[in-house]
Design a protein around this motif. Structure first.
Motif, PDB file in Angstrom:
ATOM      1  N   ILE A 191       0.832  -1.204   0.000  1.00  0.00           N
ATOM      2  CA  ILE A 191       0.000   0.000   0.000  1.00  0.00           C
ATOM      3  C   ILE A 191       0.867   1.255   0.000  1.00  0.00           C
ATOM      4  N   THR A 200      -3.715   4.373  -6.069  1.00  0.00           N
ATOM      5  CA  THR A 200      -4.593   4.104  -4.934  1.00  0.00           C
ATOM      6  C   THR A 200      -5.263   2.751  -5.138  1.00  0.00           C
ATOM      7  N   ILE A 201      -5.335   1.974  -4.076  1.00  0.00           N
ATOM      8  CA  ILE A 201      -6.146   0.757  -4.100  1.00  0.00           C
ATOM      9  C   ILE A 201      -7.524   1.155  -3.601  1.00  0.00           C
ATOM     10  N   ALA A 202      -8.498   1.149  -4.515  1.00  0.00           N
ATOM     11  CA  ALA A 202      -9.827   1.651  -4.185  1.00  0.00           C
ATOM     12  C   ALA A 202     -10.610   0.695  -3.296  1.00  0.00           C
ATOM     13  N   ALA A 203     -10.436  -0.592  -3.522  1.00  0.00           N
ATOM     14  CA  ALA A 203     -11.190  -1.599  -2.765  1.00  0.00           C
ATOM     15  C   ALA A 203     -10.390  -2.889  -2.733  1.00  0.00           C
ATOM     16  N   VAL A 238      -6.422  -2.191   7.973  1.00  0.00           N
ATOM     17  CA  VAL A 238      -7.031  -1.286   6.992  1.00  0.00           C
ATOM     18  C   VAL A 238      -7.474   0.007   7.663  1.00  0.00           C
ATOM     19  N   ALA A 242      -5.224   2.295   5.620  1.00  0.00           N
ATOM     20  CA  ALA A 242      -5.952   2.648   4.387  1.00  0.00           C
ATOM     21  C   ALA A 242      -7.436   2.815   4.692  1.00  0.00           C
ATOM     22  N   MET A 245     -10.011   2.878   1.808  1.00  0.00           N
ATOM     23  CA  MET A 245     -10.148   1.713   0.937  1.00  0.00           C
ATOM     24  C   MET A 245     -11.426   0.952   1.294  1.00  0.00           C
TER      25      MET A 245
END
Length: 528
Positions: A191, A200-203, A238, A242, A245
């Motif tokens: 990440i 970006t990791i959206a989900a 998370v 993040a 996310m």
């Protein structure tokens, strides 16, 4: 086929002939239908990125993927290739996908905005090499290596094609401590690098298909209790690292209590209900996978099969809804009110069947989109964009297959607002309605005639633009639109895909065809 425009059977003449022969009773087994697009009520909406696609993690790093049916190349020979328990002869090495390819980017961008999911079984055992000198071989406890350069390529691809990244994280023995507990070092590095590279990791799901943990690289004996413990650790991670996310889960598959589900006696299977009980609340959206069968490649593993003869049957098309209802009931019990995503699906697992690249599968593909949107599924991610038989694009040259053209037409016509047609799904008349994409007040209908013999008549009080998809005469994996074979033009230019003017009154939809009817001046209040 590039730049070629081949005329198929004259659709206009065929429609005229059937209209004359069946005047007043286009389908004797079913009364004619009348729809006023202006009066259709809103039933819900879908994510603007509803129609999305998967790029397997294995595609990004290169490795043993599903062997083409007609391949004469030697198999991978790897005992640990792909899913545990599947014959290694079903796999063949493929180099990493070129995500900078001009054609690939043009065609993917035309489907945007979308989500691009980079996951799959191979992601469960991936090692992210956060260094300038990645190891030549994966460290102990991992099966593959993802380099900075490869992941940066995914980020640049997503940015270029208007896609947001969805993924899952490694859960193999390599990310566990001496007690076998999941640790976040690899996830944290991944990440952090994504952000440093401008992405970006959206989900994300915690892991890919935990319901088949034993086949997916989890430690031996992994069951619901350690899954629940690890998921809670992942959720805490998370929330710290993040928080923006979207946390998807559980991402299960194959549990549907029907002939195509995998028996719970399969070693390493974990019931979703048990996982959700053990993990507790915490997901932002409930995710699941759907395949109506396994492909011929996995017949030797005694996984459920289907045939081309069943591809248009009501029983086959209905499987989408049965799987959805099974997982939606679990969502309602363990994550009430949360959105639901189908994060992976195609005609058949194990790379798809030989006919999955032809127009025959477009009936399932488009019907699946219509059914899922109607039931409130927010995102439907097709497996894959450009790998194996079920891909939207040919894996060798990225030429569009039939389902790509079907996807493009859906994208251009079917907007995010879902409407109620009031028409039940019956053979020959699967009718779906959405507000027309990009047209205030406009309405688009999709009419799927999966009957082998009977035409369907739908009366519209307003003029419309008709887009009818039919199988090509040449037996290729393409599709004809209003009688003309769709193909790319010079420099991979997309064809215009223009609708044919249709006067108000009865519209005849021939057997084994799919028609979109756009009514731009419907003036539907729900579409403003």
């Amino acid at each position: 086929m590039r730049g070629t425009r081949t005329k198929c059977m004259s659709l206009a003449l065929a429609i005229a002939a059937i209209s004359t022969a069946t005047a007043g009773h286009a389908n004797p087994a079913r009364p004619e239908m009348a729809i006023d697009p202006a009066r259709l009520s809103r039933t819900g909406s879908i994510d603007p990125r509803f129609q999305s696609y998967n790029i397997e993690m294995l595609e990004v790093i290169g490795g043993a993927f599903w062997k083409p049916y007609d391949s004469k190349v030697a198999t991978s020979g790897q005992k640990d290739a792909g899913h545990a328990g599947i014959d290694p002869a079903m796999y063949q090495y493929r180099p990493p996908i070129d995500l900078r390819n001009r054609r690939l980017r043009i065609l993917a961008k035309a489907l945007g905005p979308a989500y691009v999911r980079v996951s799959g079984t191979w992601a469960n055992s991936i090692y992210f090499a956060d260094s300038d000198t990645p190891p030549a071989q994966p460290p102990a406890g991992f099966k593959g290596v993802l380099t900075r350069d490869q992941w940066r390529g995914v980020i640049r691809f997503a940015q270029a094609v208007n896609a947001r990244i969805v993924t899952s994280f490694a859960i193999s023995p390599g990310v566990r401590d001496a007690q076998g507990v999941w640790t976040d070092d690899q996830a944290r590095r991944w990440i952090a690098y994504s952000r440093a590279a401008g992405g970006t990791i959206a989900a994300a799901e915690f892991m890919n298909e935990p319901s088949m943990a034993g086949m997916g690289g989890a430690p031996k004996g992994y069951d619901a209790i350690p899954y629940g413990r690890d998921f809670r650790l992942f959720k805490q991670f998370v929330s710290r690292v993040a928080p923006d996310m979207v946390l998807l889960g559980p991402g299960s598959a194959t549990e549907t209590p029907a002939p195509w589900g995998m028996p719970p006696s399969i070693v390493g299977s974990i019931a979703t209900a048990a996982m959700m009980e053990a993990s507790g609340p915490g997901i932002d959206a409930f995710s699941y996978h759907h395949y109506g069968a396994a492909s011929q490649r996995c017949a030797s593993a005694r996984l459920p099969q289907t045939s081309a003869a069943d591809a248009l049957s009501e029983q086959w098309l209905a499987r989408t809804g049965i799987t959805h209802d099974f997982y939606a009931s679990l969502r309602d019990r363990y994550a009430p009110g949360k959105p639901i995503w189908m994060t992976e699906g195609a005609d058949a697992a194990c790379g798809g069947n030989p006919w999955s690249g032809s127009f025959l599968d477009s009936f399932r593909y488009l019907d699946q989109l219509g059914r899922l949107a109607r039931t409130g599924v927010q995102v439907a991610i097709h497996n894959t964009l450009a790998a194996s038989d079920y891909a939207l694009l040919n894996p060798t040259d990225f030429a569009p297959k039939a389902n790509y053209w079907a996807a493009l037409l859906w994208h251009r016509l079917m907007g995010a607002t879902v409407l109620d047609t009031g028409i039940p799904l019956v053979e020959g008349a699967h009718v779906y309605a959405h507000c027309q994409s990009g047209r205030t007040g406009g309405v688009s209908l999709m009419v799927i005639n999966n009957s082998a013999t009977a035409a369907t008549s739908i009366t519209l009080p307003r003029r419309s633009l008709r887009y009818t998809l039919t199988a090509p005469d040449d037996g290729s994996t393409g599709v004809a639109l209003n009688g003309t074979l769709l193909s790319l033009g010079p420099r991979d230019r997309l064809p215009p895909m223009v609708g044919a003017a249709q006067a108000a009154g009865p519209v005849i939809v021939l057997p084994r065809t799919i028609s979109f009817l756009a009514v731009p001046d419907a003036r539907n209040p729900a579409c403003r």
